[in-house]
Structure formats: C-alpha cells, structure tokens
Design an enzyme around this catalytic site. Structure first.
Site, PDB file in Angstrom:
ATOM      1  N   HIS A 164       0.842  -1.223   0.000  1.00 54.95           N
ATOM      2  CA  HIS A 164       0.000   0.000   0.000  1.00 54.95           C
ATOM      3  C   HIS A 164       0.869   1.262   0.000  1.00 54.95           C
ATOM      4  CE1 HIS A 164      -3.254  -2.750   1.419  1.00 54.95           C
ATOM      5  NE2 HIS A 164      -2.261  -3.270   2.124  1.00 54.95           N
TER       6      HIS A 164
ATOM      7  N   GLU B 136       9.268   9.132 -16.626  1.00 56.37           N
ATOM      8  CA  GLU B 136       7.869   9.538 -16.830  1.00 56.37           C
ATOM      9  C   GLU B 136       7.377   9.142 -18.217  1.00 56.37           C
ATOM     10  OE1 GLU B 136       9.332  13.494 -15.202  1.00 56.37           O
ATOM     11  OE2 GLU B 136       7.172  13.730 -15.119  1.00 56.37           O
TER      12      GLU B 136
ATOM     13  N   LYS C  35      16.141  22.085 -10.282  1.00 57.28           N
ATOM     14  CA  LYS C  35      15.423  20.878 -10.695  1.00 57.28           C
ATOM     15  C   LYS C  35      16.256  19.899 -11.506  1.00 57.28           C
ATOM     16  CE  LYS C  35      11.294  20.405 -10.960  1.00 57.28           C
ATOM     17  NZ  LYS C  35      10.152  19.786 -10.327  1.00 57.28           N
TER      18      LYS C  35
ATOM     19  N   SER D 196      14.977  22.157 -15.535  1.00 56.55           N
ATOM     20  CA  SER D 196      13.821  23.019 -15.726  1.00 56.55           C
ATOM     21  C   SER D 196      14.305  24.349 -16.279  1.00 56.55           C
ATOM     22  CB  SER D 196      13.106  23.232 -14.389  1.00 56.55           C
ATOM     23  OG  SER D 196      12.349  24.429 -14.423  1.00 56.55           O
TER      24      SER D 196
END
Ligand code: ARG
Length: 463
Positions: free
Chosen positions: A161, A295, A288, A282
């Site tokens: 979980h 992704e 970043k 970024s």
C-alpha cells in the site's frame, strides 16, 4: 479501351482511375514502405522457388533476383520514388521491377497474391521486432543483475500500500524486476514459435494450381514450415496481436518500474540518484533535475495498449479470408514496436547509470516500525506465544513508540516489559533491519544469501 489513368496492375477491368479520395484512403505505401526489405526477401524466395519448380525459367528468375537487389539498394540509399498511385509496397516494388528488368517482372506474381505477400512481409517484420524485444529485455535484465549484485545486502523499506511494511534488500527489489522481465522474455519467445510459419503460397485465399513448393519458400525465409490452411494463412493476424499482448504486459512492467524511479528519485525519498544523462532540467527552476525518461516510459503503455485494443477491434468480426480492414493492422504495430524498443533502451540506460543511495535506503529501512513483524515472530519463537497474541502485544508496543515519536528499537527493555513481562533483551537482536533481512531465508525471501543465489542463477540463464 482502358483509361490510361487506370491501374497498371488491374486496369484491364477498369474504365477510369480512382478518385483522389479513393486513392488517399486506399494507399498504404506511406507506412508499409517500412516492410520493403521483408517484401523483397519474400519476392526473392518466391522467384527462386518459381525457377526450382520450373514455373519460370532460370534466366527470368535470375533477372528478377538481380532486379530485386537493385531495388533494395535504391530503397536503402533513399533513391526510390514511392508512388501513392501504386498503393502499397508490393505494387511499388513490382512496378519498379518492370522498369528495371522488363518482361520477366510480369511473371513474379505467378502463384502468389498480395494477400499472402502482405501476410508474409508483416510476419517477417513482427518476427524481427520480437527478436529486438528479446535483445532489449536481456540487456535490461543484465543491468538489473548488476544493480542487484552490488546491493545484495543493502537494506531498504519494503512497501505494501506504499506504506512501510518490512525491510527488504535492494538486491531483492531489483531481482523482482528481473523475474517480471524474464516472463516478458518468455512470452516473446513463445509468440515467436507460434508465428514462425509461412503464409507465402496461400495465394489469394485458396492456394494455387501452379506446382509451387511452399516448403522451399518457408525455409528460405527462416520459417519452420508453411501454414497448413490457405484461408487461415491470409486471414491471420494473431502473430501481431501476440506481439502487442506481450508488449502490453512488458510496457506495464516498465511503467511500474518507471513509477518507482520517479518516487525514489524525489527529494522526499532520495533512494536513487538518476544520472545527468537520463535526466532533464527546468527552464525556470535552477535546482530541478527531472526524471523525464522514467515519466515517458511510464506513459508508453498508453499507446502500446492502445495498439493492442485497436488491432483487436480491427480483427473482430472479419469474415474469412482477407478484407481490406486488415491494412489497418500495421501503423499501430509499427508505433507500438518503436516505442517499446525505445522504452526498453531508455530503462536499460537509466538502470545502468543510476546510483542507489545506500545510506538513505538504510535510514528509511528502519523507520515506520518496519521490524514489527520480526518482534511478533520473536514472541512466538522465544515465548511460545500464539501468533495472534504476539500480534496484539507488538501492536501495543508500536502504539507506545508512535506516541513517543520513536522507533521500536528505541524503546527500553522496561518499556517492553510493561506490555509483556516475559520479554528479554534478546529481543533487540531481531529489531535491527540487517538481522531482519538476514533471517528471511525462506526460498524466494529477501535474505542477501538468497538474493545472491538468484543473481547467480539468472547470470547462468542469460549467458
Ligand atoms: N496494402 C494491402 C494491405 O496492407 C495489401 C493487400 C491487398 N490485397 C488486396 N486484395 N487488396 O493489406
């Protein structure tokens, strides 16, 4: 009189050429030119067989062979002018062959149809992709094995979980993916065995009255045997569906792993550091470092499963044998294959390059009462307590630690004995995360010994 704009392959029956819209919806050359090499291989096998069986002369077959090789190099060198009017790769090649060798070109299509031709080309193309997927998976598994071996005894939290459950080893976690990708590998191999039969010589749908040798063309193209039923041979696209099915499951596995890398590389987790080579920055936030490759891999399942659904829908309800619907089989498969190979390569690169942060993994491994089960097991073993009672006692200790804002090993013996007076300081031996993972020696368990055995086993299998 035949209209001179009508088709050069079937113009005999036609008085007019196609409307521009008809040509646009009908043509597949825009995408099936990707099967040019397979188409020419199929034609060469067919031409050689036509000569061997005496259906065409050796001289004509030799002209066809040379002409086809010329066309192949024209295509490879980007010099071939593909024509939409010629609809597809089969007719583009045949028309060019006529220009290159003249009259013998007209004999190549003896005992053959575009229906068995396209089925053959596409099978050969998909078979190449299956081989590429197998290679890609083996490379990914090798990268995972390296990670697993290096961190066979590094501890980290195991989750259920996405809540801390029990400590596991980094190596064990990596090896879970090896198992998943190994199943993908075996699915591709299984599919390859089934798809490796030749449709060539099924002709339009019924076979042919020419004395062709289908065994010979099958062998020349690396197929195990000719398909046994000509109707099935031209109607079947199971091989593409199996490729997409295996690809879908593989992409789903890649997506799960990608998701873990996204989570693990976040500032909150810091379990892994992805390499600069597989990260992006970024344009506005200088700090970043984004896991874009992960992704994108996570997203690839969308188009791959989409292709699987699309082709299943194209095939459902089609009467035997060939229907033009089946021309809609290719683009989806091409796209799925391209993206699967890219996702496999990107994942392999990311896994090879990433650094597991041993200290962060270890710090996280002990938090969240991850050794509560070890404590309960100890109560069962040392005090002969029924597991349900041990679960209850441990639960009270977890509640106590939670109230104090500490972890289980931070409780004192007196704290422990206030819940159950028989507890001894021996219990602290099982509360350490290293003891916890080392004790999980059951087959398939997370103990470093077991992990190393599995790494050795898979290295042998892959070698
Ligand atoms: N371009 C067609 C396809 O991709 C080739 C087969 C055409 N056969 C036919 N009978 N029209 O499926």
């Amino acid at each position: 009189m035949t209209d001179k704009t009508s088709n050069q392959m079937w113009g005999g029956r036609f008085a007019a050429g196609p409307d521009a819209i008809m040509e646009a919806i009908n043509a597949s050359i825009g995408f099936d030119q990707r099967m040019a090499a397979q188409d020419i291989a199929g034609s060469r096998a067919h031409a050689a067989m036509l000569a061997a069986t005496g259906i065409v002369s050796d001289k004509d077959a030799e002209a066809m062979r040379e002409g086809l090789l010329t066309i192949l190099s024209e295509i490879e060198e980007g010099k071939f002018a593909f024509s939409t009017a010629l609809e597809d790769i089969h007719m583009n090649v045949e028309a060019r062959l006529k220009e290159v060798i003249g009259e013998p070109a007209g004999r190549l299509h003896t005992g053959r149809s575009r229906n068995d031709q396209v089925a053959t080309d596409f099978r050969l193309w998909v078979r190449d992709q299956v081989d590429a997927a197998i290679d890609g998976l083996q490379a990914l598994m090798a990268a995972l094995l390296d990670q697993a071996e290096a961190g066979a005894d590094w501890v980290m939290p195991g989750f259920t979980h996405l809540q801390t459950a029990q400590p596991v080893t980094w190596g064990h976690h990596m090896m879970a993916y090896v198992e998943m990708f190994a199943r993908d590998l075996s699915r591709f191999r299984d599919a390859r065995v089934r798809m490796n039969e030749s449709p060539l010589g099924a002709a339009a749908l019924a076979g042919t009255s020419f004395p062709i040798d289908r065994q010979m063309t099958a062998e020349a193209l690396g197929f195990d045997r000719p398909m046994a039923n000509s109707l099935d041979a031209v109607s079947d696209r199971d091989f593409a569906l199996e490729f997409l099915g295996a690809s879908t499951i593989c992409a789903m596995h890649l997506s799960r792993m990608a998701e873990e890398l996204v989570i693990w590389s976040s500032a909150q987790f810091r379990f892994v550091t992805l390499s600069d080579r597989f990260s992006t920055g970024s344009s506005i936030m200088p700090q970043k470092k984004n896991p874009d490759a992960a992704e994108l891999i996570r997203a690839k399942i969308g188009r791959i499963f989409g292709a699987n659904v699309a082709l299943t829908m194209v095939m459902k309800g089609l009467p035997l044998a060939y229907s033009k619907d089946m021309q809609e089989d290719k683009e989806q498969v091409f796209d799925a294959a391209d993206n699967l190979m890219l996702a496999l390569a990107a994942m392999t690169g990311m896994v090879s390059d990433m650094t597991a942060n041993r200290a962060s993994l270890e710090a996280a491994a002990g938090s969240g009462f991850s050794t509560a089960t070890d404590l309960a097991d100890w109560l069962v073993r040392a005090l002969n307590m029924p597991f349900r009672d041990a679960h209850h006692v441990t639960g009270s200790l977890v509640a106590m630690a939670e109230k104090r804002g500490c972890d289980l090993p931070d409780l004192t013996l007196a704290d422990m004995q206030s819940v159950h007076d028989k507890i001894t300081d021996e219990v602290f031996g099982v509360l350490g995360v290293h003891n916890s993972v080392a004790s999980r020696m059951s087959y398939g368990g997370t103990a470093p010994t077991r992990v190393r055995e599995q790494v050795a086993r898979w290295r042998e299998v892959l070698a």
